[in-house]
Enzyme design. Structure first.
Site, PDB file in Angstrom:
ATOM      1  N   LYS A  20       0.652  -1.245  -0.064  1.00 17.19           N
ATOM      2  CA  LYS A  20      -0.110  -0.042  -0.186  1.00 17.19           C
ATOM      3  C   LYS A  20       0.903   1.322  -0.029  1.00 17.19           C
ATOM      4  CE  LYS A  20      -3.594  -2.323   2.781  1.00 17.19           C
ATOM      5  NZ  LYS A  20      -4.327  -2.182   3.842  1.00 17.19           N
ATOM      6  N   TYR A  60     -12.015  -2.824  -2.750  1.00 12.68           N
ATOM      7  CA  TYR A  60     -12.440  -3.084  -1.476  1.00 12.68           C
ATOM      8  C   TYR A  60     -13.940  -3.195  -1.500  1.00 12.68           C
ATOM      9  CZ  TYR A  60      -7.892  -2.587   0.965  1.00 12.68           C
ATOM     10  OH  TYR A  60      -6.588  -2.783   1.379  1.00 12.68           O
ATOM     11  N   HIS A 126      -1.643  -5.591   1.615  1.00 10.70           N
ATOM     12  CA  HIS A 126      -2.755  -6.289   1.227  1.00 10.70           C
ATOM     13  C   HIS A 126      -2.361  -7.501   0.831  1.00 10.70           C
ATOM     14  CE1 HIS A 126      -6.842  -7.366  -0.220  1.00 10.70           C
ATOM     15  NE2 HIS A 126      -6.086  -7.711  -1.451  1.00 10.70           N
ATOM     16  N   GLU A 137      -9.061 -10.636  -7.551  1.00  7.63           N
ATOM     17  CA  GLU A 137      -8.230  -9.622  -7.296  1.00  7.63           C
ATOM     18  C   GLU A 137      -7.202  -9.473  -8.477  1.00  7.63           C
ATOM     19  OE1 GLU A 137      -9.123  -8.867  -2.664  1.00  7.63           O
ATOM     20  OE2 GLU A 137      -7.504  -9.860  -3.190  1.00  7.63           O
TER      21      GLU A 137
HETATM   22  N1  UDP Z   1      -8.997  -1.229   8.256  1.00  5.03           N
HETATM   23  C1  UDP Z   1      -9.181  -0.111   8.921  1.00  5.03           C
HETATM   24  N2  UDP Z   1      -9.972  -0.165  10.012  1.00  5.03           N
HETATM   25  C2  UDP Z   1     -10.616  -1.382  10.393  1.00  5.03           C
HETATM   26  C3  UDP Z   1     -10.452  -2.425   9.553  1.00  5.03           C
HETATM   27  C4  UDP Z   1      -9.623  -2.419   8.457  1.00  5.03           C
HETATM   28  O1  UDP Z   1      -8.723   0.974   8.304  1.00  5.03           O
HETATM   29  O2  UDP Z   1     -11.207  -1.293  11.528  1.00  5.03           O
HETATM   30  C5  UDP Z   1      -8.227  -1.208   6.862  1.00  5.03           C
HETATM   31  C6  UDP Z   1      -7.082  -2.063   7.084  1.00  5.03           C
HETATM   32  O3  UDP Z   1      -5.917  -1.496   6.369  1.00  5.03           O
HETATM   33  C7  UDP Z   1      -7.179  -3.367   6.213  1.00  5.03           C
HETATM   34  C8  UDP Z   1      -8.218  -3.079   5.206  1.00  5.03           C
HETATM   35  O4  UDP Z   1      -9.082  -2.057   5.672  1.00  5.03           O
HETATM   36  O5  UDP Z   1      -6.073  -3.881   5.812  1.00  5.03           O
HETATM   37  C9  UDP Z   1      -9.030  -3.952   4.810  1.00  5.03           C
HETATM   38  O6  UDP Z   1      -9.747  -4.392   5.791  1.00  5.03           O
HETATM   39  P1  UDP Z   1      -9.894  -6.362   5.964  1.00  5.03           P
HETATM   40  O7  UDP Z   1     -10.882  -6.394   6.923  1.00  5.03           O
HETATM   41  O8  UDP Z   1     -10.049  -6.853   4.626  1.00  5.03           O
HETATM   42  O9  UDP Z   1      -8.338  -6.680   6.292  1.00  5.03           O
HETATM   43  P2  UDP Z   1      -6.969  -7.464   5.767  1.00  5.03           P
HETATM   44  O10 UDP Z   1      -7.715  -8.506   4.765  1.00  5.03           O
HETATM   45  O11 UDP Z   1      -6.268  -6.375   4.997  1.00  5.03           O
HETATM   46  O12 UDP Z   1      -6.311  -7.693   6.784  1.00  5.03           O
HETATM   47 MG    MG Z   2      -9.355  -8.074   3.323  1.00  2.00          MG
END
Ligand code: UDP
Ligand code: MG
Length: 161
Positions: A20, A60, A126, A137
């Site tokens: 990112k 997303y 990510h 993706e």
């Molecule tokens: N995120 C955030 N606040 C939250 C949860 C997620 O800013 O409370 C962001 C975080 O950067 C995360 C991304 O949103 O990597 C995508 O969320 P996901 O639940 O898919 O997490 P990941 O798969 O990246 O672990």
């Molecule tokens: Mg995720």
């Protein structure tokens, strides 16, 4: 038939990994790539892109409606992202292990987020969370011809025939 892998097709799993904007700006590109590379995964696609807001929303889409969604979308499109596809046995699930828990407060030391990040909205990386998301993706970020087909010399030392 060209033989590009000693792995059975079903084991030749692929995942989408993105560094990112925070990871790029903090100079963590090589550090992050190193962790996938030294594990033994094979890089099959890589590019540097600044995603548009519309593209970030698509990436997303499953998080639309969450309170952090707009901030997340705006952040992902705020600067260059290193988009990659990595291949290997179990790479989707183990890639998530290398990455660590979503919130760096909970990520174990030794993981990318555990070692390199502090807050959830700036967690550097990510990774696809399952086979379906990985396929979707990869298709969103890459054209089929951007996935490079080649034989990895290391493979015969990584896997049993
Ligand atoms: N995120 C955030 N606040 C939250 C949860 C997620 O800013 O409370 C962001 C975080 O950067 C995360 C991304 O949103 O990597 C995508 O969320 P996901 O639940 O898919 O997490 P990941 O798969 O990246 O672990
Ligand atoms: Mg995720």
């Amino acid at each position: 038939v060209s033989q590009t892998s000693i792995l059975e097709a079903a084991e030749r799993e692929r995942t989408f990994i993105a560094i990112k904007p925070d990871g790029v700006q903090r100079g963590l590109i090589s550090e992050i790539i190193h962790r996938f590379e030294r594990k033994g995964y094979k890089l099959v696609a890589i590019k540097l892109v600044i995603p548009t807001k519309e593209f970030a929303e698509k990436h997303y889409h499953d998080l639309k409606g969450r309170p952090f969604f707009n901030g997340l979308r705006d952040f992902l499109s705020s600067g260059p992202v290193v988009a990659m596809v990595w291949e290997g046995q179990g790479v989707i699930k183990y890639g998530r292990k290398l990455i660590g828990a979503t919130s760096p407060h909970n990520s174990e030391p030794g993981t990318i987020r555990g070692d390199l990040a502090v807050s959830v909205g700036r967690n550097t990386i990510h990774g696809s969370d399952g086979p379906e998301t990985a396929n979707a993706e990869i298709a969103l970020w890459f054209k089929p011809e951007e996935l490079v087909s080649y034989t990895s010399n290391a493979e015969k030392w990584l896997y049993e025939p």
